[in-house]
Scaffold this motif. Sequence first.
Motif, PDB file in Angstrom:
ATOM      1  N   PRO A 185       0.548  -1.303  -0.151  1.00 46.36           N
ATOM      2  CA  PRO A 185      -0.049   0.032  -0.155  1.00 46.36           C
ATOM      3  C   PRO A 185       0.835   1.284   0.087  1.00 46.36           C
ATOM      4  O   PRO A 185       1.930   1.162   0.249  1.00 46.36           O
ATOM      5  N   ALA A 186       0.350   2.280  -0.284  1.00 47.47           N
ATOM      6  CA  ALA A 186       0.786   3.710  -0.389  1.00 47.47           C
ATOM      7  C   ALA A 186       0.494   4.606   0.855  1.00 47.47           C
ATOM      8  O   ALA A 186      -0.917   4.410   1.204  1.00 47.47           O
ATOM      9  N   GLN A 187       1.320   5.322   1.400  1.00 46.72           N
ATOM     10  CA  GLN A 187       0.936   6.433   2.215  1.00 46.72           C
ATOM     11  C   GLN A 187       1.092   7.689   1.787  1.00 46.72           C
ATOM     12  O   GLN A 187       2.231   8.159   1.444  1.00 46.72           O
ATOM     13  N   ILE A 188       0.012   8.655   1.303  1.00 50.04           N
ATOM     14  CA  ILE A 188       0.324   9.698   0.374  1.00 50.04           C
ATOM     15  C   ILE A 188      -0.255  10.799   1.248  1.00 50.04           C
ATOM     16  O   ILE A 188      -1.276  11.006   1.984  1.00 50.04           O
TER      17      ILE A 188
ATOM     18  N   ARG B 272      -5.380  -2.459  -7.366  1.00 45.74           N
ATOM     19  CA  ARG B 272      -6.807  -2.292  -6.707  1.00 45.74           C
ATOM     20  C   ARG B 272      -6.502  -2.631  -5.435  1.00 45.74           C
ATOM     21  O   ARG B 272      -6.988  -1.991  -4.558  1.00 45.74           O
ATOM     22  N   ARG B 273      -5.998  -3.554  -5.278  1.00 45.75           N
ATOM     23  CA  ARG B 273      -5.797  -4.230  -3.990  1.00 45.75           C
ATOM     24  C   ARG B 273      -4.727  -3.371  -3.019  1.00 45.75           C
ATOM     25  O   ARG B 273      -4.943  -3.089  -1.887  1.00 45.75           O
ATOM     26  N   ALA B 274      -3.774  -2.593  -3.717  1.00 43.49           N
ATOM     27  CA  ALA B 274      -2.818  -1.699  -3.322  1.00 43.49           C
ATOM     28  C   ALA B 274      -3.529  -0.461  -2.781  1.00 43.49           C
ATOM     29  O   ALA B 274      -3.419  -0.103  -1.876  1.00 43.49           O
ATOM     30  N   TYR B 275      -4.576  -0.013  -3.747  1.00 41.14           N
ATOM     31  CA  TYR B 275      -5.254   1.084  -3.297  1.00 41.14           C
ATOM     32  C   TYR B 275      -6.328   0.811  -2.215  1.00 41.14           C
ATOM     33  O   TYR B 275      -6.287   1.907  -1.524  1.00 41.14           O
ATOM     34  N   ALA B 276      -6.807  -0.274  -2.347  1.00 39.51           N
ATOM     35  CA  ALA B 276      -7.635  -0.479  -0.968  1.00 39.51           C
ATOM     36  C   ALA B 276      -7.201  -0.552   0.241  1.00 39.51           C
ATOM     37  O   ALA B 276      -7.922  -0.101   1.348  1.00 39.51           O
TER      38      ALA B 276
ATOM     39  N   ARG C 149     -11.106  10.361  -7.601  1.00 48.28           N
ATOM     40  CA  ARG C 149     -10.451   9.826  -8.739  1.00 48.28           C
ATOM     41  C   ARG C 149      -9.801   8.442  -8.434  1.00 48.28           C
ATOM     42  O   ARG C 149      -9.762   7.645  -9.560  1.00 48.28           O
ATOM     43  N   LEU C 150      -9.253   8.050  -7.195  1.00 46.14           N
ATOM     44  CA  LEU C 150      -8.483   6.908  -7.085  1.00 46.14           C
ATOM     45  C   LEU C 150      -9.313   5.985  -5.978  1.00 46.14           C
ATOM     46  O   LEU C 150      -8.861   4.794  -6.132  1.00 46.14           O
ATOM     47  N   GLY C 151     -10.215   6.348  -5.416  1.00 46.68           N
ATOM     48  CA  GLY C 151     -10.889   5.354  -4.495  1.00 46.68           C
ATOM     49  C   GLY C 151      -9.989   5.061  -3.265  1.00 46.68           C
ATOM     50  O   GLY C 151     -10.361   4.229  -2.556  1.00 46.68           O
ATOM     51  N   ILE C 152      -9.122   5.870  -2.902  1.00 47.71           N
ATOM     52  CA  ILE C 152      -8.026   5.725  -1.767  1.00 47.71           C
ATOM     53  C   ILE C 152      -8.848   6.344  -0.669  1.00 47.71           C
ATOM     54  O   ILE C 152      -9.144   7.701  -0.763  1.00 47.71           O
ATOM     55  N   ARG C 153      -8.842   5.719   0.472  1.00 46.95           N
ATOM     56  CA  ARG C 153      -9.530   6.182   1.790  1.00 46.95           C
ATOM     57  C   ARG C 153      -8.459   7.641   2.278  1.00 46.95           C
ATOM     58  O   ARG C 153      -7.560   7.557   2.233  1.00 46.95           O
TER      59      ARG C 153
END
Length: 427
Positions: free
Chosen positions: A79-82, A297-301, A387-391
């Motif tokens: 996952p990413a921390q943005i 998509r799993r990473a974004y979730a 845009r990305l569906g990222i929480r």
Amino acid sequence: MVVTPAALAHAEDLADFVAASPSSYHAAAEVARRLEEAGFVRLSEEDAWPAQPGGRFLVVRDGAVIAWVVPSAALPTTPAQIFGAHTDSPGFKLKPRPTTGARGWLQAGVEVYGGPLLNSWLDRELRLAGRLALADGRVVLADTGALLRLPQLAVHLDREANSGLALDKQTQTQPVWGLGDPTSADLLGELAASAGVDAADIRGFDAVIADSARGSVFGKDDAFFASGRLDDLASVHAGVVALGEVSARATERIAVLAAFDHEELGSASRSGAAGPFLEDVLARVYEGLGADGGELRRAYAASWHLSSDVGHSVHPNYAYKHDPVVQPLLGSGPILKINANQRYATDAVGAASWAQWCRTAGVASQEFVSNNAVPCGSTIGPITATRLGIRTVDVGIPILSMHSARELAGVSDLHDLTRVAEAFFSA
């Protein structure tokens, strides 16, 4: 209130950062310079990017910059921390054919950018800064330093000035920058000279007016920090400092700083949060890790976006403009921004995670919600979430004089936001 030496040093560094960032293009360049000094590698969007984990990279697109750290053990589903912010600030932008004037004065033709507090720009020494596109294909940064001023009409000539001053956006916001005949002067020549280029070589320009005064710590116990462009260079600076501390060997998530342009205009541009920049970068990063569509998509979730922008501290002279119960105070910690109409993207799960990151950092937090009769603005948070569906969680620091030429923050809040960003990146 006790302001620590570390917080004071942080404020002084922010003053340096803001001074180096009179335009969004300068801000992106300063972010890149600082991170390159910290070991980040600058990439071009036109080139192939390194695929191996364990790198620290950045890319600049116009007045925006995205930087990231890929863990040494990164997988296609890591996952990413943005940490998101924006580089632009409300003010004025130079019009085409900007050299104007009348009655012996040289003036600059400017257009209102975003929603500045117009009166706050009066009687300040202003600088002209931005980028120049040249005939040979180069794009250079330019900054005149203190050059212009919007002089206020004397009270003797406007006896009602203290009863309410409203400036006409066309006729009363054109700053002076010299004396003489505008037909024999060249404002672009001043800008070109500051960049060491010939004005005849300019084929295009993006230039803004910015307050030239340096940020300053003041007040009882050094509690206050005043500066131009705190909205939102305070958040950009926090993200830069925090990301610079991230090690590819120590982090378990992809740490990302996304500093967008054009937030004050709604973010709809190639370098704004509503554009494809972040999505483009993340797609290429995960492609380098071998991710397919499902793994992406799993990473974004499992990823998070911390959207950081300034919010309103309760104002002692206008307390009725704020919610009667929730009244964050400058100097009492960063804020969690909440809005029932999704002008901010915070939800219950995001609020709980924000509380945890603050506890990890040892930082107190406050909440912000608007008075029902005074609707709030919005941020990049809902845009990137859509845009990305990222929480996404919307946060920031409380300030006074938002959208003024010179805004007011708390020294401790600035440092605390950076501490929480560090905890967020290492979550």
